[in-house]
Motif scaffolding. Structure first.
Motif, short mmCIF file in Angstrom:
data_model
loop_
_atom_site.label_atom_id
_atom_site.label_comp_id
_atom_site.label_asym_id
_atom_site.label_seq_id
_atom_site.Cartn_x
_atom_site.Cartn_y
_atom_site.Cartn_z
N GLY A 23 0.82 -1.21 0.00
CA GLY A 23 0.00 0.00 0.00
C GLY A 23 0.85 1.25 0.00
O GLY A 23 0.60 2.19 -0.78
N PHE A 24 1.87 1.29 0.86
CA PHE A 24 2.74 2.47 0.89
C PHE A 24 3.58 2.58 -0.39
O PHE A 24 3.91 3.69 -0.82
CB PHE A 24 3.65 2.41 2.12
CG PHE A 24 2.95 2.75 3.40
CD1 PHE A 24 2.40 4.01 3.59
CD2 PHE A 24 2.80 1.81 4.41
CE1 PHE A 24 1.73 4.34 4.76
CE2 PHE A 24 2.13 2.13 5.59
CZ PHE A 24 1.59 3.39 5.76
N TRP A 25 3.88 1.44 -1.01
CA TRP A 25 4.58 1.47 -2.30
C TRP A 25 3.71 2.14 -3.36
O TRP A 25 4.20 2.96 -4.15
CB TRP A 25 4.95 0.06 -2.72
CG TRP A 25 5.57 -0.03 -4.08
CD1 TRP A 25 6.76 0.50 -4.50
CD2 TRP A 25 5.01 -0.68 -5.23
NE1 TRP A 25 6.98 0.21 -5.82
CE2 TRP A 25 5.92 -0.51 -6.29
CE3 TRP A 25 3.84 -1.41 -5.45
CZ2 TRP A 25 5.69 -1.03 -7.56
CZ3 TRP A 25 3.61 -1.93 -6.71
CH2 TRP A 25 4.52 -1.73 -7.75
N GLN A 26 2.42 1.82 -3.36
CA GLN A 26 1.51 2.46 -4.30
C GLN A 26 1.36 3.94 -4.01
O GLN A 26 1.24 4.76 -4.94
CB GLN A 26 0.14 1.77 -4.27
CG GLN A 26 0.12 0.39 -4.90
CD GLN A 26 0.34 0.43 -6.41
OE1 GLN A 26 0.19 1.47 -7.05
NE2 GLN A 26 0.73 -0.69 -6.97
N ILE A 27 1.39 4.34 -2.74
CA ILE A 27 1.35 5.76 -2.40
C ILE A 27 2.59 6.46 -2.96
O ILE A 27 2.51 7.58 -3.50
CB ILE A 27 1.26 5.95 -0.87
CG1 ILE A 27 -0.09 5.47 -0.35
CG2 ILE A 27 1.47 7.42 -0.50
CD1 ILE A 27 -1.28 6.25 -0.84
N GLY A 28 3.75 5.80 -2.84
CA GLY A 28 4.96 6.37 -3.42
C GLY A 28 4.86 6.51 -4.93
O GLY A 28 5.29 7.53 -5.50
N ARG A 29 4.29 5.49 -5.59
CA ARG A 29 4.10 5.58 -7.03
C ARG A 29 3.15 6.73 -7.38
O ARG A 29 3.34 7.41 -8.41
CB ARG A 29 3.51 4.26 -7.56
CG ARG A 29 4.43 3.06 -7.46
CD ARG A 29 5.54 3.12 -8.49
NE ARG A 29 5.02 3.23 -9.84
CZ ARG A 29 4.60 2.19 -10.58
NH1 ARG A 29 4.64 0.97 -10.07
NH2 ARG A 29 4.16 2.37 -11.81
N GLN A 34 2.27 12.11 -9.70
CA GLN A 34 1.82 13.49 -9.57
C GLN A 34 2.95 14.47 -9.87
O GLN A 34 2.74 15.49 -10.52
CB GLN A 34 1.26 13.72 -8.16
CG GLN A 34 -0.05 13.00 -7.90
CD GLN A 34 -0.49 13.07 -6.47
OE1 GLN A 34 0.32 13.25 -5.56
NE2 GLN A 34 -1.80 12.96 -6.23
N ALA A 35 4.16 14.14 -9.39
CA ALA A 35 5.31 15.00 -9.67
C ALA A 35 5.61 15.01 -11.17
O ALA A 35 5.92 16.05 -11.75
CB ALA A 35 6.53 14.53 -8.89
N ARG A 36 5.51 13.83 -11.80
CA ARG A 36 5.73 13.75 -13.24
C ARG A 36 4.67 14.53 -14.01
O ARG A 36 4.98 15.20 -15.00
CB ARG A 36 5.73 12.28 -13.67
CG ARG A 36 5.86 12.04 -15.16
CD ARG A 36 7.11 12.63 -15.73
NE ARG A 36 7.20 12.44 -17.17
CZ ARG A 36 7.99 13.15 -17.96
NH1 ARG A 36 8.75 14.10 -17.45
NH2 ARG A 36 8.02 12.93 -19.26
N ASP A 198 -3.71 12.19 -15.55
CA ASP A 198 -4.45 11.75 -14.37
C ASP A 198 -3.49 11.07 -13.40
O ASP A 198 -2.32 10.89 -13.70
CB ASP A 198 -5.61 10.81 -14.74
CG ASP A 198 -5.14 9.59 -15.53
OD1 ASP A 198 -4.09 9.02 -15.17
OD2 ASP A 198 -5.81 9.19 -16.50
N ASP A 199 -4.00 10.69 -12.25
CA ASP A 199 -3.16 10.08 -11.22
C ASP A 199 -3.00 8.58 -11.43
O ASP A 199 -2.26 7.93 -10.67
CB ASP A 199 -3.75 10.33 -9.83
CG ASP A 199 -3.65 11.80 -9.43
OD1 ASP A 199 -2.82 12.51 -10.02
OD2 ASP A 199 -4.42 12.22 -8.54
N GLY A 200 -3.68 8.02 -12.41
CA GLY A 200 -3.56 6.60 -12.63
C GLY A 200 -4.28 5.79 -11.56
O GLY A 200 -5.03 6.33 -10.73
N PRO A 201 -4.05 4.48 -11.50
CA PRO A 201 -4.79 3.62 -10.56
C PRO A 201 -4.14 3.49 -9.19
O PRO A 201 -4.60 2.71 -8.36
CB PRO A 201 -4.77 2.27 -11.29
CG PRO A 201 -3.44 2.26 -11.99
CD PRO A 201 -3.20 3.70 -12.41
#
Length: 246
Positions: A23-29, A34-36, A198-201
């Protein structure tokens, strides 16, 4: 607790830890995405520049608007198969544009045309002027993949640098342009639109993994409580006295 219950609790704890990590890995992604998107939005908003003035860094050139003038080489035009638009099958027409005073061509995605089998198309029907100027956004080539050669040497399944290089007799720029403009003009292929950011999934995936972690923890708690209840003997009522037969 029984051995079986202990093993289950340890397994649930390890699973919850793994789910939290994912879950935290997906938050990092999500944060990376968002930065990209901020960088890409800035590149999309920048004014169009001549294609020769685009940065050489492919990371900075992606989605930048550029103008190009030259002569289309329809003899070496490529067809990108299996492209859809609004749910309909079709192809994209990829036409090299030769630039004056340069031996390096720029591949131009002129747009989408309908094709029932998403492969074959009458390319002559969609031919535009030999020499013209247009505006498009820079797109990067896909990663090379061994998809197998198509029966038609003009058809590519993936717009990769290797696929293009093996079909053109001259060098091409490290990016290609996707023409933009009137998408409903039937006089030329339907131009592609700028990609929507968009932010993706990732946010949804993060919630999913956190939910799995919660289920593992709650499930372990239910099992432990059930085991404790089964281990407590039934109490004897205080007023109960043994009966004696006389």
């Amino acid at each position: 607790m029984s051995v079986r219950t202990t093993i289950f609790v340890h397994f649930a704890a390890l699973s919850a830890a793994l789910f939290l990590r994912l879950g935290f890995w997906q938050i990092g992604r999500l944060h990376e995405k968002q930065a990209r998107n901020i960088v890409v939005a800035q590149q999309q908003a920048a004014a169009a520049v001549p294609v020769a003035a685009l940065p050489r860094d492919t990371g900075q050139v992606h989605y930048r608007l550029a103008t190009i003038s030259g002569r289309f080489d329809y003899e070496h035009e490529l067809v990108a198969s299996n492209r859809t638009r609004r749910g309909s099958p079709g192809v994209d027409l990829l036409t090299p544009m030769r630039l004056l005073g340069s031996d390096t061509a720029v591949l131009v995605n002129r747009g989408w045309v309908y094709s029932p089998d998403a492969t074959s198309v009458d390319r002559a029907k969609w031919r535009e002027a030999d020499s013209m100027s247009l505006t498009g956004f820079a797109e990067l080539y896909s990663a090379d993949a061994n998809l197998g050669a198509s029966a038609d040497p003009r058809v590519v399944r993936r717009v990769s640098a290797r696929e293009v290089a093996t079909r053109l007799p001259y060098p091409v720029a490290p990016f290609y342009l996707v023409a933009v403009g009137d998408t409903a003009n039937l006089a030329h292929p339907a131009r592609r639109e700028m990609p929507v950011l968009d932010d993706g999934p990732h946010r949804g995936y993060a919630f999913q993994w956190f939910a799995f972690a919660a289920i593992a923890v709650i499930g372990a708690g239910i099992v432990v409580r059930g085991a404790e209840r089964r281990g407590v003997p039934n109490p004897v009522p205080a007023d109960a006295t043994p009966s004696h037969s006389e």
